[in-house]
Motif scaffolding. Structure first.
Motif, short mmCIF file in Angstrom:
data_model
loop_
_atom_site.label_atom_id
_atom_site.label_comp_id
_atom_site.label_asym_id
_atom_site.label_seq_id
_atom_site.Cartn_x
_atom_site.Cartn_y
_atom_site.Cartn_z
N GLU A 48 -7.48 26.42 12.65
CA GLU A 48 -8.02 25.13 12.23
C GLU A 48 -7.19 24.68 11.04
O GLU A 48 -6.91 25.48 10.14
CB GLU A 48 -9.48 25.29 11.81
N LEU A 49 -6.76 23.47 11.04
CA LEU A 49 -5.89 22.98 9.97
C LEU A 49 -6.63 21.93 9.15
O LEU A 49 -7.32 21.07 9.70
CB LEU A 49 -4.61 22.37 10.57
N ARG A 50 -6.46 22.04 7.85
CA ARG A 50 -7.07 21.05 6.96
C ARG A 50 -6.02 20.57 5.98
O ARG A 50 -5.24 21.35 5.46
CB ARG A 50 -8.21 21.68 6.16
N LEU A 51 -6.05 19.30 5.74
CA LEU A 51 -5.12 18.70 4.79
C LEU A 51 -5.96 18.06 3.70
O LEU A 51 -6.72 17.12 3.95
CB LEU A 51 -4.28 17.63 5.51
N GLY A 52 -5.87 18.59 2.50
CA GLY A 52 -6.71 18.08 1.42
C GLY A 52 -5.89 17.66 0.23
O GLY A 52 -4.66 17.79 0.21
N ASP A 75 8.00 17.22 8.68
CA ASP A 75 7.70 18.27 9.66
C ASP A 75 7.49 19.57 8.89
O ASP A 75 8.35 19.96 8.10
CB ASP A 75 8.86 18.46 10.64
N VAL A 76 6.37 20.22 9.11
CA VAL A 76 6.04 21.42 8.36
C VAL A 76 5.81 22.57 9.34
O VAL A 76 5.13 22.39 10.35
CB VAL A 76 4.76 21.21 7.53
N ARG A 122 0.86 -1.19 0.00
CA ARG A 122 0.00 0.00 0.00
C ARG A 122 0.89 1.24 0.00
O ARG A 122 2.10 1.13 0.21
CB ARG A 122 -0.89 0.04 1.24
N THR A 123 0.29 2.37 -0.19
CA THR A 123 1.04 3.63 -0.09
C THR A 123 1.62 3.75 1.31
O THR A 123 0.91 3.49 2.29
CB THR A 123 0.10 4.82 -0.36
N PRO A 124 2.90 4.11 1.44
CA PRO A 124 3.47 4.23 2.79
C PRO A 124 2.70 5.22 3.65
O PRO A 124 2.26 6.26 3.16
CB PRO A 124 4.89 4.75 2.53
N VAL A 125 2.56 4.89 4.90
CA VAL A 125 1.91 5.80 5.85
C VAL A 125 3.01 6.54 6.60
O VAL A 125 3.93 5.93 7.16
CB VAL A 125 1.01 5.02 6.82
N VAL A 126 2.91 7.87 6.59
CA VAL A 126 4.02 8.72 7.02
C VAL A 126 3.54 9.67 8.11
O VAL A 126 2.48 10.27 8.00
CB VAL A 126 4.53 9.57 5.82
N PRO A 127 4.33 9.84 9.18
CA PRO A 127 3.96 10.83 10.18
C PRO A 127 4.19 12.25 9.66
O PRO A 127 5.26 12.56 9.16
CB PRO A 127 4.90 10.55 11.36
N LEU A 128 3.16 13.06 9.80
CA LEU A 128 3.23 14.46 9.40
C LEU A 128 3.01 15.31 10.64
O LEU A 128 2.08 15.06 11.41
CB LEU A 128 2.15 14.77 8.36
N ALA A 129 3.88 16.28 10.85
CA ALA A 129 3.73 17.19 11.98
C ALA A 129 3.63 18.61 11.45
O ALA A 129 4.46 19.02 10.62
CB ALA A 129 4.90 17.06 12.94
N VAL A 130 2.63 19.35 11.88
CA VAL A 130 2.43 20.72 11.41
C VAL A 130 2.48 21.66 12.62
O VAL A 130 1.78 21.44 13.61
CB VAL A 130 1.07 20.88 10.69
N GLY A 139 -6.61 25.37 18.33
CA GLY A 139 -6.19 25.50 19.72
C GLY A 139 -5.55 24.29 20.34
O GLY A 139 -5.44 24.20 21.56
N LEU A 140 -5.09 23.35 19.54
CA LEU A 140 -4.52 22.12 20.10
C LEU A 140 -3.01 22.04 19.92
O LEU A 140 -2.42 20.99 20.12
CB LEU A 140 -5.18 20.90 19.47
N GLY A 141 -2.39 23.15 19.52
CA GLY A 141 -0.93 23.13 19.40
C GLY A 141 -0.47 22.36 18.18
O GLY A 141 -1.15 22.32 17.15
N ARG A 142 0.70 21.72 18.30
CA ARG A 142 1.30 21.00 17.17
C ARG A 142 0.40 19.84 16.76
O ARG A 142 -0.13 19.12 17.60
CB ARG A 142 2.66 20.45 17.63
N TRP A 143 0.23 19.72 15.46
CA TRP A 143 -0.66 18.69 14.92
C TRP A 143 0.18 17.54 14.38
O TRP A 143 1.04 17.75 13.51
CB TRP A 143 -1.51 19.29 13.81
N SER A 144 -0.03 16.34 14.88
CA SER A 144 0.69 15.16 14.39
C SER A 144 -0.33 14.15 13.90
O SER A 144 -1.27 13.81 14.62
CB SER A 144 1.53 14.53 15.50
N VAL A 145 -0.11 13.70 12.69
CA VAL A 145 -1.07 12.75 12.10
C VAL A 145 -0.31 11.84 11.14
O VAL A 145 0.67 12.26 10.52
CB VAL A 145 -2.20 13.52 11.37
N ASP A 146 -0.70 10.58 11.06
CA ASP A 146 -0.12 9.65 10.08
C ASP A 146 -0.99 9.70 8.82
O ASP A 146 -2.21 9.47 8.90
CB ASP A 146 -0.10 8.22 10.63
N VAL A 147 -0.37 9.98 7.67
CA VAL A 147 -1.13 10.08 6.42
C VAL A 147 -0.43 9.26 5.34
O VAL A 147 0.79 9.07 5.40
CB VAL A 147 -1.25 11.54 5.94
N PRO A 148 -1.17 8.79 4.35
CA PRO A 148 -0.50 8.12 3.22
C PRO A 148 0.40 9.10 2.49
O PRO A 148 0.06 10.28 2.34
CB PRO A 148 -1.67 7.67 2.34
#
Lengths: 375, 391
Positions: free
Chosen positions: A310-314, A368-369, A293-301, A328-337
């Motif tokens: 409010e952050l949106r990733l499209g 990291d962005v 599958r497409t690699p799943v990668v940690p993204l930090a914003v 209002g939640l500070g640094r955003w970390s999410v695993d995305v393809p």
């Protein structure tokens, strides 16, 4: 029963990956066990994460695992919990006792022996102790007071015995403690299950690294009711963090052992609990897996300066917004393809805007962005 | 269009030996360059956005994003300064419940050097030992301490060539440990304070052999960061060269030998391990590397069993890689023969007590000839008359 999956015999032959998984969550002769003994050489706690961790590994193997030269051939599992049996992929599997492990080992080994191109993967999750060697404790350890390591696996001798297996790639993943119970030190020559017999000059030339969950004389830990930290890091590594392209710009991703070991180590270090995995065994840098599958990668914003947003990733095509984070939640970390995204930041104050940013490339190992804002 | 990115790594040279491998990454692509500590390296790249990352031997990650314009740019990767460590609480009881001093005999508190402030290293002591006639024997102190700082100290040792030596270090807040020293006439000890949670208490000890290349390679190999090890060694070419230069750098030769064995690069070892073992029979690792090479070549077991017996008689190996290799092979030979060998019995106490995660053979002991698995924290016994107060 120990076999939970086997490739279709009608499929073409050739090298295969054969996996043996052991998850020990019930120690019957230890406090809280089904046959607790008053007279013991040492004690260990009952744990619930090993069968969960073994099942998580099986889920990954059956749905996501691939290998460039040796697709999945079979999965043998023994696991223990109280009350048993553990059901894995719909199969009630044999308990992780010495006899259960021997049965599973013999079936696994017979398959591994069929082709030098096979990949043999051994995974253990449960209690372990370390003296001169590393001993992996099975469900019925402690059955014989005075012989405390009876019904455990001597990892070093087992690993050495696997030199007799023709499979050129053998990967040992060991999610177990390495602390030293003091009472065991008095034993002049501890004897444990070796599983594999060996000769002085067995065929060499194998890649047989060991990845251990923890450092010498240290514990490997798990949050109660969840898979272990090591297995969690291992699966994230296999799903993408440790992936590398086989050719520049290509779409084919593989996981090499050394990259996997490094990324597991760094994840455990980032967890901040002081657990450090270790490499042992011998061999070089075998390919452990190919991603299907497409690699799943940690993204930090991070928004700079830290501003409520409010952050949106499209997707660039403007399709549905797949990821969104409340303000209002500070640094955003999410695993995305891995892929190309468009990052948007929306602010409560209309005069705050995000600096213009082009398409966001996300690829292993991580991204990291920093999002700059102005007003 | 191309541009130039200048990369600088600023880390504490007390704890990290360069060069440090740096990865310059765009999504999915990586350029790897070794960067010496305190000296910049320039790479040519297309303008764009990059992430620069360095993984230190202790696993710490230094990373920075940079937008590289056509006119070029500089990126500095550095560690944040560490907060000073507090002075640990007083000596604690040994886990066995015993007193916080060595068992048996009187105890001695050494006076602190006059004027030195009491710090985390206060009360730290050391003693030298030399392997002679089959056991560790006391050696008169032959080191010079650098100017003591609050939480670190440098000690330069002066040792005779052709001998296997060990240093024993203890403190009120750290268990007494024995470290087998690399083959060098002038190894350096770097003592620093650390959080006292680990196996070795409040005192961290690094040993520098005098061969930066060997020390750096060993650090990465030991922590399993083999991708980084490959980079700093520029893989086999450097290792092959280090093994070839064994006459002047035995530590480098030993580390390179283990590294090449790990990578199964017998083709790059040639017959140098045979010369290494012949010229340096007092160095257990030279004999063990030769034994491992013979075993890898499927030579008759008697050939390498005799070498391993000689290695054990020469003392415990300097490197844990060597201890693991020797112990495993002797255990295998004993299993096959159905009886334990004297060499295996002699090595087993070290295998039981050693910290397998450290690069140099390190074990707890009040008497270096009796490795222990239970740490003893505290003062030097009065019988240890050659001990030296360090801080």
């Amino acid at each position: 029963m120990t076999l939970v999956w086997e490739s279709d015999p009608a499929q073409p032959g050739g090298p295969r990956t054969h996996v043996l998984l052991i998850g020990v969550g019930h120690y019957r002769h230890m406090p809280g066990g089904a046959e607790e003994r008053a007279e013991r050489d040492f004690t260990v706690d009952q744990v619930d994460s090993p069968p969960l961790s073994a099942q998580a590994m099986v889920d990954f193997l059956l749905t996501e695992y691939g290998h460039p030269t040796a697709p999945l051939g079979s999965v043998e599992v023994v696991a223990s919990e109280q009350p048993g049996p553990v059901v894995v992929a719909g199969v009630p599997v044999a308990a992780a006792t010495r006899s259960g492990v021997r049965t599973a080992y013999q079936a696994w080994r017979a398959r591994c022996d069929t082709d030098p191109g096979n990949v043999a993967i051994f995974y253990f999750c449960g209690h372990g102790v370390a003296l001169d060697n590393h001993y992996l404790l099975l469900e019925d350890v402690g059955a014989y007071p005075g012989a405390p390591l009876e019904n455990s696996i001597d990892l070093i001798r087992f690993h050495r015995g696997m030199t007799g297996c023709p499979a050129r790639v053998q990967v040992f993943l060991v999610d177990a403690c390495r602390d030293v119970p003091r009472l065991l030190v008095q034993i002049p020559d501890p004897q444990a299950e070796r599983l594999a017999d060996y000769r002085v000059n067995s065929p060499g030339g194998r890649d047989a690294p060991i990845l251990r969950a923890t450092a010498d004389k240290k514990e490997a830990v798990a949050p109660r009711g969840e898979i272990t930290r090591f297995t969690h890091a291992l699966l994230r590594g296999l799903r993408g963090i440790a992936a590398t392209r086989t050719a520049p710009g290509g779409a084919d991703w593989v996981v090499q052992f050394r990259d996997l070991a490094e990324k597991v180590r760094l994840q455990l270090q980032a967890d901040g609990h002081g657990q450090e995995c270790r490499i042992g065994g011998d061999g070089f840098d075998p390919t452990v897996a190919r991603l299907t599958r497409t690699p799943v990668v940690p993204l930090a914003v991070t928004v700079v300066p830290d501003t409520v947003a409010e952050l949106r990733l499209g997707l660039p095509s403007g399709e549905a917004t797949p990821y969104r984070r409340e303000p209002g939640l500070g640094r955003w970390s999410v695993d995305v393809p891995a892929g190309t995204y468009v990052l948007e930041a929306r602010f409560a104050r209309p005069d705050i805007v995000m600096e213009e940013q082009g398409p966001l490339e996300v690829a292993p190992p991580n991204r990291d962005v920093s999002v700059a804002v102005r007003w | 269009m191309v541009s130039e990115l200048e990369i600088l790594v600023e880390v504490d040279p007390f704890t990290v030996v360069g060069p440090v491998p740096v990865e310059v990454m765009t999504p999915g692509e990586v350029v790897r360059v070794p960067v010496p500590i305190g000296r910049s390296v320039t790479v040519t790249l297309e303008p764009g956005r990059y992430t620069c990352r360095a993984v230190l031997p202790n696993g710490a990650v230094l990373a920075r994003d940079i937008d590289l314009p056509a006119t070029g740019a500089t990126v500095t990767l550095g560690e944040p300064p560490a907060a000073p460590l507090p002075i640990p609480p007083g000596p604690t009881a040994a886990p066995s419940g015993g007193p916080p001093t060595f068992s048996g005999g009187d105890t001695v508190w050494y006076d602190h050097p006059s004027g030195a402030a009491a710090g985390p290293l206060s009360g730290c002591w050391a003693a030298l030992w030399t392997w002679t006639d089959g056991s560790w024997q006391p050696r008169l102190w032959s080191g010079s301490e650098g100017r003591p700082e609050a939480d670190r100290l440098t000690v330069r040792l002066s040792l005779p060539a052709g001998t296997l030596n060990a240093v024993q270090i203890g403190a009120p807040h750290a268990p007494a440990r024995v470290i087998v020293l690399p083959p060098s006439h002038g190894p350096t000890l770097l003592l620093s304070a650390q959080e006292p949670r680990g196996l070795h208490g409040a005192v961290h000890v690094e040993v520098r052999s005098g061969s930066d290349r060997a020390d750096n390679l060993l650090a990465y190999v030991n922590t399993g960061l083999l991708r980084q090890a490959e980079m700093v060694a520029t893989w086999v070419d450097a290792a092959e060269d280090m093994l070839q230069r064994k006459v002047v750098d035995q530590a480098g030769a030993a580390v390179a030998g283990y590294f090449l064995l790990l990578g199964r690069r017998d083709d790059r070892m040639h017959d140098w391990p045979a010369n290494f073992a012949t010229w340096y029979p007092w160095l257990p690792d030279a004999l063990i590397i030769r034994a491992a090479q013979l075993r890898g070549r499927a030579r008759p077991a008697g050939e390498y069993e005799a070498l391993l017996a000689a290695a054990v008689a020469a003392g415990p190996p300097v490197y844990t890689q060597g201890l693991r290799a020797a112990y495993d092979t002797l255990q295998m030979l004993s299993d096959v023969a159905g009886q334990r060998s004297p060499a295996l019995d002699a090595l087993r106490p070290y295998a039981m007590a050693v910290d397998w995660d450290l690069p140099l053979t390190t074990y707890w002991a009040t008497d270096p000839n009796e490795p222990r698995i239970d740490p003893r924290t505290g003062r030097a016994p009065a019988s240890l008359r050659h001990a030296r107060s360090l801080a």
